[in-house]
Design an enzyme around this catalytic site. Sequence first.
Site, mmCIF file in Angstrom:
data_model
loop_
_atom_site.group_PDB
_atom_site.id
_atom_site.type_symbol
_atom_site.label_atom_id
_atom_site.label_comp_id
_atom_site.label_asym_id
_atom_site.label_seq_id
_atom_site.Cartn_x
_atom_site.Cartn_y
_atom_site.Cartn_z
ATOM 1 C CB CYS A 120 -0.630 -0.258 0.883
ATOM 2 S SG CYS A 120 -1.827 -1.169 1.234
ATOM 3 C CG HIS A 253 -2.063 3.392 4.001
ATOM 4 N ND1 HIS A 253 -2.719 3.554 2.540
ATOM 5 C CD2 HIS A 253 -2.001 1.945 4.332
ATOM 6 C CE1 HIS A 253 -3.249 2.392 2.159
ATOM 7 N NE2 HIS A 253 -3.311 1.676 3.012
ATOM 8 C CG ASN A 283 -6.010 -0.141 2.602
ATOM 9 O OD1 ASN A 283 -6.258 0.428 1.275
ATOM 10 N ND2 ASN A 283 -5.117 -1.342 3.471
#
Length: 330
Positions: A120, A253, A283
């Site tokens: 990520c 994030h 996400n």
Amino acid sequence: MIGTARSDVHVTITGLGAHVPERVVTNDELSRLVETSDEWIVERTGIRERRIAADSEALSDLALPAIDQAFGQSGLGGKDIDLLIVATVTPDMMFPSTSAILADRLGATEAAAYDLSAGCTGFMYAVAQAYGMLAAGLARRALVVGGDVLSRILDWKDRSTVVLFGDGAGAVVLELSEEPGFLAFELGADGAGGEHLWLPGSGSRLFDDPDEFVKMNGREVFKFATRVLVQSGEAVLERAGAHIEDVDVYVPHQANVRIIDHATKKLGVPSERVVVNVDRYGNTSSGSIPLALADAQEEGRLRKGSLVLMTGMGAGLTWGSALMRWTMAS
Ligand SMILES: CC(C)(COP(=O)(O)OP(=O)(O)OC[C@H]1O[C@@H](n2cnc3c(N)ncnc32)[C@H](O)[C@@H]1OP(=O)(O)O)[C@@H](O)C(=O)NCCC(=O)NCCS
């Protein structure tokens, strides 16, 4: 790795775009697939819905509309780009790279094109690399894409992972500029924690269990995430000689509202300066930071001169921060 930007050469973002698939999947819909509930998901993660790609959509299909928007803002096209990096763990296929596929679709015949894998955190790594290439004089105009179609690598019977992720992509154009844009970067990796978030069986290592789905130790990743968001954010600010009070827009994030809240409180960022859209998209891995940046831009929160702190974290385990002065007009 940590460092400040060169003082004699400036690099900034001149275009930004994001795109998500049309299909919305709500928590209620998921609760018909696995043993879960809207209440549990909202309370533990803050996520209300996510977007899931159609069978016909691959990463490059999600990236193209995002790139169109970014090109629209920068006034550039494929032919102007000499570097194209796609940060992802779900490329269209292992090879050719999604970057090469996109370079072809964009007519970016002059561009070096490659994919980058840092979980990520991929978008933060890719932006730092593009900065380095531009600052070193190897490239003049870079296109950086961050995006994932994580729905393809989830076990749709595993309630501990399916509720967390969604699909989406974002893109930024980086160019040399008169005034400072990027100010500092901090990137890191801790491979010892790799098995807390991994995809065993997806490469050349053979495993007894042939599943090719994301496996995660949620509690360990939670602890790691809350720690590195704070540490990396503080480190990059200190290196740039800036303070948390100076940050106008904080883009963490988008993994879980509880992780974001924890980091925000620890860092001391007022909540009105934090960008949160995990409730709508879940996400989206490498798409997370550019999607959040694009939302902030759309809401008029990114003004010329705004100090922007971005921090990503994810599989690897990896993390990465960038501090920049926003140079585009709002
Ligand atoms: C995954 C996460 C939301 C779980 O929240 P948590 O508060 O840590 O919950 P736990 O893992 O302790 O599980 C609590 C209980 O809920 C259950 N549970 C797990 N997922 C569930 C779901 N979707 N619905 C209902 N119950 C669930 C567990 O089985 C456990 O039950 P038990 O107590 O009977 O064993 C949280 O750990 C997290 O967000 N971690 C970070 C994950 C992440 O961000 N990954 C990507 C990083 S890039």
